[in-house]
Design an enzyme around this catalytic site. Sequence first.
Site, mmCIF file in Angstrom:
data_model
loop_
_atom_site.group_PDB
_atom_site.id
_atom_site.type_symbol
_atom_site.label_atom_id
_atom_site.label_comp_id
_atom_site.label_asym_id
_atom_site.label_seq_id
_atom_site.Cartn_x
_atom_site.Cartn_y
_atom_site.Cartn_z
ATOM 1 N N ASP A 14 0.462 -0.572 0.157
ATOM 2 C CA ASP A 14 0.280 -0.050 0.046
ATOM 3 C C ASP A 14 0.634 1.431 0.209
ATOM 4 O O ASP A 14 0.152 2.393 -0.511
ATOM 5 C CB ASP A 14 -0.932 0.063 0.694
ATOM 6 C CG ASP A 14 -2.306 -1.170 1.145
ATOM 7 O OD1 ASP A 14 -2.176 -2.274 0.264
ATOM 8 O OD2 ASP A 14 -3.259 -1.155 2.254
ATOM 9 N N ARG A 34 12.626 1.375 8.049
ATOM 10 C CA ARG A 34 13.406 0.682 9.503
ATOM 11 C C ARG A 34 14.424 0.006 9.313
ATOM 12 O O ARG A 34 14.782 -0.272 8.124
ATOM 13 C CB ARG A 34 12.190 -0.782 10.479
ATOM 14 C CG ARG A 34 11.070 0.020 11.261
ATOM 15 C CD ARG A 34 11.304 -1.635 11.534
ATOM 16 N NE ARG A 34 10.312 -2.373 10.004
ATOM 17 C CZ ARG A 34 10.855 -3.507 10.938
ATOM 18 N NH1 ARG A 34 11.390 -4.360 11.708
ATOM 19 N NH2 ARG A 34 9.609 -4.886 10.078
ATOM 20 N N SER A 131 -8.596 -2.174 9.258
ATOM 21 C CA SER A 131 -8.957 -3.496 9.082
ATOM 22 C C SER A 131 -9.983 -4.200 8.796
ATOM 23 O O SER A 131 -11.005 -4.692 9.729
ATOM 24 C CB SER A 131 -7.678 -4.648 9.231
ATOM 25 O OG SER A 131 -7.738 -5.929 8.577
ATOM 26 N N GLU A 133 -9.901 -7.354 9.588
ATOM 27 C CA GLU A 133 -9.898 -8.504 10.365
ATOM 28 C C GLU A 133 -10.720 -7.979 11.903
ATOM 29 O O GLU A 133 -10.630 -9.000 12.695
ATOM 30 C CB GLU A 133 -8.140 -8.951 10.740
ATOM 31 C CG GLU A 133 -8.110 -9.706 8.812
ATOM 32 C CD GLU A 133 -8.485 -11.521 9.313
ATOM 33 O OE1 GLU A 133 -9.031 -12.054 9.929
ATOM 34 O OE2 GLU A 133 -8.663 -11.715 8.230
ATOM 35 N N TYR A 154 -3.430 -9.913 15.669
ATOM 36 C CA TYR A 154 -3.632 -8.750 14.375
ATOM 37 C C TYR A 154 -4.994 -8.419 14.687
ATOM 38 O O TYR A 154 -5.286 -6.983 14.496
ATOM 39 C CB TYR A 154 -3.531 -9.430 12.844
ATOM 40 C CG TYR A 154 -3.597 -8.565 11.805
ATOM 41 C CD1 TYR A 154 -2.379 -7.604 11.692
ATOM 42 C CD2 TYR A 154 -4.697 -8.537 11.314
ATOM 43 C CE1 TYR A 154 -2.594 -6.916 11.004
ATOM 44 C CE2 TYR A 154 -4.520 -7.231 10.420
ATOM 45 C CZ TYR A 154 -4.151 -6.302 10.455
ATOM 46 O OH TYR A 154 -3.796 -5.340 9.279
ATOM 47 N N LYS A 158 -5.394 -4.378 15.395
ATOM 48 C CA LYS A 158 -6.084 -2.892 14.988
ATOM 49 C C LYS A 158 -7.144 -2.817 15.442
ATOM 50 O O LYS A 158 -7.372 -1.164 15.645
ATOM 51 C CB LYS A 158 -6.557 -4.025 13.582
ATOM 52 C CG LYS A 158 -5.534 -3.315 12.787
ATOM 53 C CD LYS A 158 -5.010 -2.708 11.945
ATOM 54 C CE LYS A 158 -4.070 -2.847 11.139
ATOM 55 N NZ LYS A 158 -3.327 -1.955 10.289
ATOM 56 N N HIS A 184 -6.978 -6.404 -0.268
ATOM 57 C CA HIS A 184 -6.966 -5.558 -1.698
ATOM 58 C C HIS A 184 -5.142 -6.449 -1.811
ATOM 59 O O HIS A 184 -4.820 -5.913 -0.569
ATOM 60 C CB HIS A 184 -7.293 -4.125 -0.874
ATOM 61 C CG HIS A 184 -6.412 -3.600 0.231
ATOM 62 N ND1 HIS A 184 -6.888 -3.716 1.322
ATOM 63 C CD2 HIS A 184 -5.150 -3.044 -0.068
ATOM 64 C CE1 HIS A 184 -6.066 -3.067 2.274
ATOM 65 N NE2 HIS A 184 -4.742 -2.770 1.248
ATOM 66 N N ARG A 189 2.119 -7.793 -3.425
ATOM 67 C CA ARG A 189 1.219 -8.295 -2.477
ATOM 68 C C ARG A 189 2.929 -9.242 -2.030
ATOM 69 O O ARG A 189 3.464 -9.975 -3.036
ATOM 70 C CB ARG A 189 0.306 -9.462 -2.394
ATOM 71 C CG ARG A 189 -0.528 -9.757 -1.505
ATOM 72 C CD ARG A 189 -0.740 -8.717 -0.405
ATOM 73 N NE ARG A 189 -1.939 -8.482 0.257
ATOM 74 C CZ ARG A 189 -1.997 -8.639 1.835
ATOM 75 N NH1 ARG A 189 -1.329 -7.177 2.393
ATOM 76 N NH2 ARG A 189 -3.853 -8.032 1.775
#
Length: 342
Positions: A14, A34, A131, A133, A154, A158, A184, A189
Amino acid sequence: MKKVALVTGITGQDGSYLAELLLAKGYEVHGLIRRASTFNTTRIEHIYQDPHCPDTRLFLHYGDLCDGGRLAMLLSKINPDEVYNLAAQSHVRVSFEEPEYTGTTTGVGSVRLLEAVRLAGVSCRYYQASSSEMFGASPPPQNELTPFYPRSPYGVAKVYSYWITRNYREAYGMFAVNGILFNHESPRRGETFVTRKIARSVARIKAGLESELFLGNLDAVRDWGYAPEYVEGMWRMLQVDEPDDYVLATGQGYSVADFAGFAFEHAGLNWQDYVRFDEGYVRPTEVDSLIGDPTKAHQLLDWKADVRAPELAAIMVDADIEALGCSGTPWIDKPALMSWAS
């Protein structure tokens, strides 16, 4: 006057598409990466140089969502008009193996960035990558009012990021929004995500380099869209008059088996001849079905997804087939200019 944006997670899928979009709109873009022993800038290498652009408009800065002081210093220095927080440990299956790290980066990292914005006194608009999720076990279709019921570390992290973003919006009057994005995908990816794993295996099986593809839960249903369209939605959320939260989705659900079928069929193959079930890929707690309702985004942002799972599978398979036949990454084609900054 040229707008300035800060993007965390700029080296991800993204982040790379968002950087392209913002540069195309004339922004000066700053990205947070990082520090590590190896560079992880593959997805943005194509925007290093642009012979037609006299100005440097893309800058990378070392930083980490675990270091609030560094974040505040960078924000004061950059003074962005817009901040996009895309950084996270974003692999759901990995979050079961590394729950504490996922909570620290995906969850608490968000409050560090929000607090850095507040302490630095930066007047900016803030986007938080939320997300689907977060919905987890809540039945579809899911929209902005659907209760959260996360089924992974996860998803839990979120949910924390979502609520802390809303809290800062309400407590401090910040222009802070949550983009609740359903799955998406794209040729960028990561190879461990199921859609890219499928597309890459199709290409390798077609080339005779592999003979089988091992997958987990084939019955899981997801709402799959095309990542470049979704970053446009992120940007639109920060252009409206009032901050709010939005679901971005296609509104259509397909199973993992469906996606595999689309991908193999596009290459002239029968997926059932190659796909094998591997229990090792099954999550400790599964999410059966995520299908979004993007009505609000369509009405208030004039945003909609045009690419659906069948077309998406074809795009990804074509890219991986082409990548096997030549050097480099042929799906990257938009140049700009980048520089390193402290």
